[in-house]
Design a protein around this motif. Structure first.
Motif, PDB file in Angstrom:
ATOM      1  N   LEU A  96      50.220  48.840  69.580  1.00 34.59           N
ATOM      2  CA  LEU A  96      49.916  49.793  68.551  1.00 34.59           C
ATOM      3  C   LEU A  96      49.296  48.899  67.332  1.00 34.59           C
ATOM      4  O   LEU A  96      50.069  48.078  66.893  1.00 34.59           O
ATOM      5  N   ALA A  99      50.524  57.992  69.774  1.00 33.82           N
ATOM      6  CA  ALA A  99      51.502  57.178  70.469  1.00 33.82           C
ATOM      7  C   ALA A  99      52.631  56.914  69.314  1.00 33.82           C
ATOM      8  O   ALA A  99      53.711  56.958  69.770  1.00 33.82           O
ATOM      9  N   SER A 149      56.413  58.191  70.174  1.00 38.42           N
ATOM     10  CA  SER A 149      57.386  56.950  70.067  1.00 38.42           C
ATOM     11  C   SER A 149      58.880  57.572  69.177  1.00 38.42           C
ATOM     12  O   SER A 149      59.683  57.068  69.515  1.00 38.42           O
ATOM     13  N   ALA A 194      55.077  54.558  75.285  1.00 42.36           N
ATOM     14  CA  ALA A 194      55.531  54.603  73.806  1.00 42.36           C
ATOM     15  C   ALA A 194      57.119  54.476  73.829  1.00 42.36           C
ATOM     16  O   ALA A 194      57.678  54.317  72.636  1.00 42.36           O
TER      17      ALA A 194
END
Length: 365
Positions: free
Chosen positions: A173, A263, A267, A286
């Motif tokens: 990410l 994401a 997470s 994630a």
């Protein structure tokens, strides 16, 4: 292969979820051949999650549906686009091509044959179910759900001598994704939350559980487990229907996130709840605890993929049961009932109480 490949093209013209299932195979290529250039031909959605991966040198974007219909084959504009793509691929001088797709129809197999022919000089590797005679190296396709899609990808990598010890999904990410997630989650700061995605993308809405049941579960998770409820999805993912049916408050982030920000939100979730979709695979990649509801698709092929490892969050699947047959969307080597059956008995068999019991076990693990 007799010599280590130096320029590899991986073909995964897929949407978000299927693109993520290719990431363990890409890791295997990177770790086995660190000096090789690995390019990926994928869709714009696939490019978002594959473009930042270590070891991927270049992403080539293309329309995954370019040659999907018979009508497309007779349009001059289609062949202009195919020719432009072919010229670019031929100039790259690849020596190895991994075709990470099933040959599930005659038209589909012909499409991939055209693509393979365009990459002149590359040794082609792919799955073969009887339609893959154009491939140089054929890996047996045992049918949908005989192996998980991740495992099929790893077998293709193994066919060129590549392997790795870590078979988990991979996601990288950008740093600002976390900052954007902070801003969107500010109204529930300090609360544990469940992220619910009631949709399935546009390909097969038949994969979706019922909005009224998602709403009932969301209310219970909020009132009895003390979780804030975060709803995510696109414009046609039933989020408005679920929210309208809920009694408890929720944070509606549908249509407000790009993929990296989503994401980051996933997470941090105490639980992700949803069906078979790219968002479910994103939640798995994630690292979120995942509860996935499957109906006409088979979780043995597309379920949340997370190999056992110390400290990993749990993943769990409720596979609906059809009284007449097994999962019907993909059967054997072919696409089955894309729109499911009219009564959707498999998804109807998943009861609210079943989901609540499984969710409670995950949240209080």
């Amino acid at each position: 292969m007799s010599a280590p490949p130096e320029r590899i093209l991986v073909v995964k013209l897929a949407d978000l979820g299927d693109a993520l299932t290719a990431t363990p195979a890409l890791r295997a290529l990177r770790e086995t051949y660190p000096q090789a250039r690995v390019d990926v031909l994928t869709s714009p959605a696939g490019a978002v999650v594959l473009g930042n991966l270590p070891g991927v040198a270049h992403i080539i974007e293309a329309d995954r549906h370019l040659l999907d219909s018979p009508a497309a084959w007779v349009r001059p504009r289609t062949w202009q686009r195919v020719a432009a793509l072919a010229r670019g691929l031929s100039r790259a001088d690849y020596d190895c091509l991994l075709l990470m797709h099933h040959l599930s129809s005659t038209v589909g197999a012909l499409k991939w044959r055209v693509l393979v022919a365009a990459v002149a000089g590359a040794r082609s590797v792919g799955l073969d179910n009887g339609r893959g005679r154009f491939l140089d190296v054929r890996v047996e396709d045992r049918g949908f759900a005989a192996l998980h899609e991740v495992e099929y990808g790893l077998q293709l990598a193994a066919a060129v001598g590549a392997s790795c010890s870590d078979h988990s999904l991979q996601l990288q990410l950008p740093q600002d994704a976390s900052e954007r997630a902070d801003a969107l989650l500010a109204p529930i700061k300090g609360y544990r939350y469940v992220t619910i995605h009631p949709g399935s993308g546009d390909y097969s809405p038949a994969r979706r559980w019922f909005p009224e049941r998602f709403a009932a579960v969301a209310d219970e998770l909020s009132s009895h487990l003390g979780l804030a409820v975060v709803l995510v999805g696109g414009p046609r993912d039933d989020v408005e229907s679920v929210r309208a049916l809920m009694s408890e408050p929720s944070l509606d982030l549908s249509r407000r996130t790009d993929i990296p920000t989503l994401a980051a939100i996933l997470s941090r979730s105490a639980l992700f709840l949803g069906g078979d979709s790219g968002v479910m695979h994103l939640a798995t990649a994630a690292g979120a605890p995942v509860l996935a509801l499957f109906g006409p698709t088979d979780a043995r092929a597309w379920g949340p993929w997370r190999p056992p490892m110390p400290g990993a969050a749990p993943v769990s699947v409720l596979q609906g049961v059809c009284p007449w047959r097994g999962p019907c969307l993909y059967v054997g080597h072919s696409v089955g009932r894309r729109h499911g059956c009219p009564t959707r008995d498999c998804l109807r068999s998943i009861q609210v109480q079943d989901v609540l019991e499984r969710a409670d076990a995950i949240v209080h693990r």
